[in-house]
Design a protein around this motif. Structure first.
Motif, mmCIF file in Angstrom:
data_model
loop_
_atom_site.group_PDB
_atom_site.id
_atom_site.type_symbol
_atom_site.label_atom_id
_atom_site.label_comp_id
_atom_site.label_asym_id
_atom_site.label_seq_id
_atom_site.Cartn_x
_atom_site.Cartn_y
_atom_site.Cartn_z
ATOM 1 N N ARG A 83 0.835 -1.211 0.000
ATOM 2 C CA ARG A 83 0.000 0.000 0.000
ATOM 3 C C ARG A 83 0.870 1.261 0.000
ATOM 4 O O ARG A 83 0.596 2.227 -0.726
ATOM 5 N N ASP A 84 1.922 1.240 0.809
ATOM 6 C CA ASP A 84 2.829 2.395 0.853
ATOM 7 C C ASP A 84 3.523 2.598 -0.492
ATOM 8 O O ASP A 84 3.728 3.743 -0.936
ATOM 9 N N THR A 85 3.894 1.507 -1.144
ATOM 10 C CA THR A 85 4.554 1.608 -2.444
ATOM 11 C C THR A 85 3.613 2.196 -3.483
ATOM 12 O O THR A 85 4.019 3.039 -4.307
ATOM 13 N N ILE A 86 2.366 1.764 -3.470
ATOM 14 C CA ILE A 86 1.381 2.313 -4.412
ATOM 15 C C ILE A 86 1.224 3.811 -4.204
ATOM 16 O O ILE A 86 1.237 4.598 -5.159
ATOM 17 N N LEU A 87 1.101 4.228 -2.950
ATOM 18 C CA LEU A 87 0.914 5.648 -2.665
ATOM 19 C C LEU A 87 2.161 6.459 -2.977
ATOM 20 O O LEU A 87 2.071 7.600 -3.452
ATOM 21 N N GLN A 88 3.363 5.898 -2.731
ATOM 22 C CA GLN A 88 4.594 6.610 -3.037
ATOM 23 C C GLN A 88 4.742 6.813 -4.548
ATOM 24 O O GLN A 88 5.104 7.899 -5.013
ATOM 25 N N THR A 89 4.441 5.776 -5.320
ATOM 26 C CA THR A 89 4.515 5.899 -6.777
ATOM 27 C C THR A 89 3.446 6.864 -7.283
ATOM 28 O O THR A 89 3.695 7.652 -8.201
ATOM 29 N N ALA A 90 2.253 6.800 -6.694
ATOM 30 C CA ALA A 90 1.184 7.729 -7.077
ATOM 31 C C ALA A 90 1.589 9.176 -6.776
ATOM 32 O O ALA A 90 1.298 10.092 -7.555
ATOM 33 N N LYS A 91 2.270 9.362 -5.660
ATOM 34 C CA LYS A 91 2.743 10.705 -5.310
ATOM 35 C C LYS A 91 3.732 11.222 -6.354
ATOM 36 O O LYS A 91 3.649 12.387 -6.772
ATOM 37 N N ASN A 92 4.660 10.374 -6.782
ATOM 38 C CA ASN A 92 5.620 10.789 -7.811
ATOM 39 C C ASN A 92 4.923 11.144 -9.111
ATOM 40 O O ASN A 92 5.269 12.131 -9.778
ATOM 41 N N LEU A 93 3.933 10.358 -9.497
ATOM 42 C CA LEU A 93 3.185 10.637 -10.723
ATOM 43 C C LEU A 93 2.401 11.945 -10.604
ATOM 44 O O LEU A 93 2.331 12.724 -11.559
ATOM 45 N N TYR A 94 1.808 12.146 -9.455
ATOM 46 C CA TYR A 94 1.046 13.373 -9.219
ATOM 47 C C TYR A 94 1.946 14.600 -9.290
ATOM 48 O O TYR A 94 1.612 15.598 -9.931
ATOM 49 N N ARG A 95 3.107 14.512 -8.667
ATOM 50 C CA ARG A 95 4.049 15.637 -8.689
ATOM 51 C C ARG A 95 4.562 15.900 -10.101
ATOM 52 O O ARG A 95 4.741 17.052 -10.506
ATOM 53 N N TYR A 96 4.787 14.828 -10.853
ATOM 54 C CA TYR A 96 5.267 15.014 -12.215
ATOM 55 C C TYR A 96 4.202 15.700 -13.078
ATOM 56 O O TYR A 96 4.517 16.582 -13.884
ATOM 57 N N ARG A 97 2.952 15.306 -12.890
ATOM 58 C CA ARG A 97 1.894 15.948 -13.655
ATOM 59 C C ARG A 97 1.754 17.413 -13.268
ATOM 60 O O ARG A 97 1.511 18.273 -14.119
ATOM 61 N N ARG A 98 1.917 17.707 -12.000
ATOM 62 C CA ARG A 98 1.877 19.109 -11.557
ATOM 63 C C ARG A 98 3.004 19.902 -12.205
ATOM 64 O O ARG A 98 2.834 21.063 -12.592
ATOM 65 N N SER A 99 4.155 19.262 -12.334
ATOM 66 C CA SER A 99 5.275 19.939 -12.979
ATOM 67 C C SER A 99 4.956 20.270 -14.432
ATOM 68 O O SER A 99 5.296 21.346 -14.932
ATOM 69 N N ARG A 100 4.284 19.338 -15.126
ATOM 70 C CA ARG A 100 3.915 19.585 -16.526
ATOM 71 C C ARG A 100 2.858 20.693 -16.618
ATOM 72 O O ARG A 100 2.859 21.489 -17.563
ATOM 73 N N LEU A 101 1.965 20.735 -15.649
ATOM 74 C CA LEU A 101 0.979 21.808 -15.623
ATOM 75 C C LEU A 101 1.655 23.163 -15.373
ATOM 76 O O LEU A 101 1.241 24.187 -15.927
ATOM 77 N N HIS A 102 2.700 23.162 -14.551
ATOM 78 C CA HIS A 102 3.440 24.398 -14.315
ATOM 79 C C HIS A 102 4.183 24.835 -15.578
ATOM 80 O O HIS A 102 4.286 26.043 -15.864
ATOM 81 N N ASP A 103 4.703 23.859 -16.335
ATOM 82 C CA ASP A 103 5.340 24.201 -17.616
ATOM 83 C C ASP A 103 4.336 24.868 -18.555
ATOM 84 O O ASP A 103 4.672 25.813 -19.270
ATOM 85 N N HIS A 104 3.114 24.362 -18.562
ATOM 86 C CA HIS A 104 2.068 24.978 -19.390
ATOM 87 C C HIS A 104 1.735 26.381 -18.887
ATOM 88 O O HIS A 104 1.522 27.298 -19.683
ATOM 89 N N PHE A 105 1.721 26.532 -17.574
ATOM 90 C CA PHE A 105 1.451 27.834 -16.962
ATOM 91 C C PHE A 105 2.488 28.871 -17.403
ATOM 92 O O PHE A 105 2.156 30.029 -17.695
ATOM 93 N N LYS A 106 3.762 28.480 -17.485
ATOM 94 C CA LYS A 106 4.841 29.420 -17.802
ATOM 95 C C LYS A 106 4.867 29.840 -19.268
ATOM 96 O O LYS A 106 5.594 30.789 -19.628
ATOM 97 N N LYS A 107 4.078 29.179 -20.106
ATOM 98 C CA LYS A 107 4.066 29.554 -21.525
ATOM 99 C C LYS A 107 3.359 30.879 -21.780
ATOM 100 O O LYS A 107 3.533 31.482 -22.847
ATOM 101 N N PHE A 108 2.594 31.349 -20.816
ATOM 102 C CA PHE A 108 1.799 32.560 -21.004
ATOM 103 C C PHE A 108 2.238 33.614 -19.999
ATOM 104 O O PHE A 108 2.529 33.300 -18.843
#
Length: 416
Positions: free
Chosen positions: A114-139
């Protein structure tokens, strides 16, 4: 559309494609997990195989890519972005993610998994947030950012993110992370694959020991190019230092001794542990902790005991069902035997009656025809019983008047 992938810390998988502001072009869109669903339908129990070692918090082996891909889809569907970070995601959403992954993959339901699933999910969530921030910086302006909302979020989420990315607290954190990233001296060649997945795939399968390469060999695998050149001078310097330390210690040991523990100790002395993980081994591996290993072992043993108990119950139930099936089959056979016996007895009875009639026919050839008909017809029905038929035939051949019947009765009665 610009395709992006998760970082090497999260494993290997395709993640959501971030739309660009320019004209659309052909390419892969967001991952929907359809291929995973097809694979699950083809499996025996509807679950896919994946390996999560007890000393690591990452998935490894052939099923690791499917694991991260499916987890990425579930994070997209359940974890909202109108919060500051992963910690702000609701517990209900996290529970749904974990429950789905345990239902989709052959994993024991223990806390480590369960901890491994949540840790991997956290990494994926943070990575997606990073991509959203990249989109934010385009404007450049807030109005332009609000008008160019990415596809993966709804209006409320994007409005929150625009405000959050524009805040002073986020800007300070972003600059600090950027500065720390710039200080990173040693790059690697693993790309999107996690270090632990690389190490697992390089394990010794010829001797069935499953032994993975020592830290120094693993360092070469992850930091040396295919042409034999190191990715940078810092990586080469670490390797040379480890070799020097190991060479000094090997001189003092007996020939034939396993040198891997010595190599690993030397590597850890040079790289040092930091923030709960071993440097140079990537995320997902935990430092040696006897208590942690004991807890994992206890959980696995409890899970195995539960599986064994379920197996015994299933076998007992199958045995009872087989016993009932055998009883029903035996009863069916007995019923068929009884039916066959009944048919045979009826046939024999009929043949006996016919033989008796035939015998009587030969013995009573001198009797009047009417009497013989009475006897032969008696075997056909109750109404054709000998007594009834004699009475009927008597009246058919004699006077039927009451006086005649009286005379007949008197003549048939025994004399006093």
């Amino acid at each position: 559309m610009t395709n992006v992938h998760i970082s090497n810390n999260a494993g290997t998988a395709d993640v959501i494609a971030i739309p660009s502001s320019g004209p659309k072009r052909k390419g892969r869109g967001k991952t929907t997990g359809l291929s995973i669903q097809k694979k699950r339908k083809k499996s025996d129990n509807g679950k896919l195989k994946v390996i999560i070692p007890p000393d690591r918090t990452v998935a490894v082996g052939p099923g690791a890519k499917d694991f991260v891909t499916e987890l990425s889809v579930k994070v997209l569907h359940n974890a909202r972005h109108d919060v500051k970070n992963w910690k702000g995601v609701s517990d209900l959403a996290k529970d749904r993610i974990v429950a789905h992954m345990l239902d989709s993959f052959q994993l024991p339901d223990i806390q480590h998994n369960r901890d491994t699933i949540l840790q991997t999910a956290k990494n994926l969530y943070r990575y997606r947030r990073s991509r959203l921030h990249d989109h934010f910086k385009k404007f450049a302006t807030k109005e332009a950012r609000l008008q160019n909302m990415p596809e993966q979020v709804d209006e409320a989420e994007w409005k929150f993110l625009v405000e959050y990315f524009s805040s002073d607290d986020f800007k300070k954190m972003s600059e600090r992370n950027k500065s720390n990233k710039a200080k990173q001296e040693m790059n690697h060649i693993c790309g999107r694959k996690s270090f632990q997945a690389v190490s697992f795939e390089a394990r010794d399968t010829n001797t069935n020991t499953g032994k993975e390469p020592n830290f120094q060999k693993f360092w070469e695998m992850t930091h040396m190019k295919s042409n034999g050149h190191w990715v940078n001078d810092a990586s080469a310097e670490v390797n040379d230092t480890v070799k020097e330390v190991v060479a000094e210690q090997i001189q003092e040991i007996e020939e034939g001794t396993d040198v891997d523990p010595i190599v690993n100790d030397a590597f850890m002395q040079i790289m040092r542990e930091k923030a709960g993980f071993t440097r140079g081994q990537g995320s997902g591996i935990k430092p040696a902790n006897r208590r942690f290993e004991d807890e994992i072992q206890e959980q696995l043993e409890a899970q195995q005991k539960e599986i064994e108990e379920d197996r015994r119950k299933r076998e007992s139930l199958e045995s009872k069902l087989m016993e009932i099936k055998n009883q029903l089959e035996e009863e069916r056979k007995n019923r068929e035997v009884m039916e066959a016996r009944l048919v045979r007895e009826q046939t024999l009875l009929k043949e006996g009656v016919m033989a008796l009639v035939s015998h009587m026919q030969s013995s009573m050839s001198g009797l009047p025809a009417a009497v013989f008909n009475i006897i032969t017809n008696s075997s056909g029905s109750d109404e054709g019983s000998p007594t009834n038929l004699i009475d009927k035939n008597w009246f058919s051949n004699r006077d039927r008047s009451p006086a005649a019947y009286k005379r007949k009765t008197i003549s048939l009665s025994p004399s006093r």
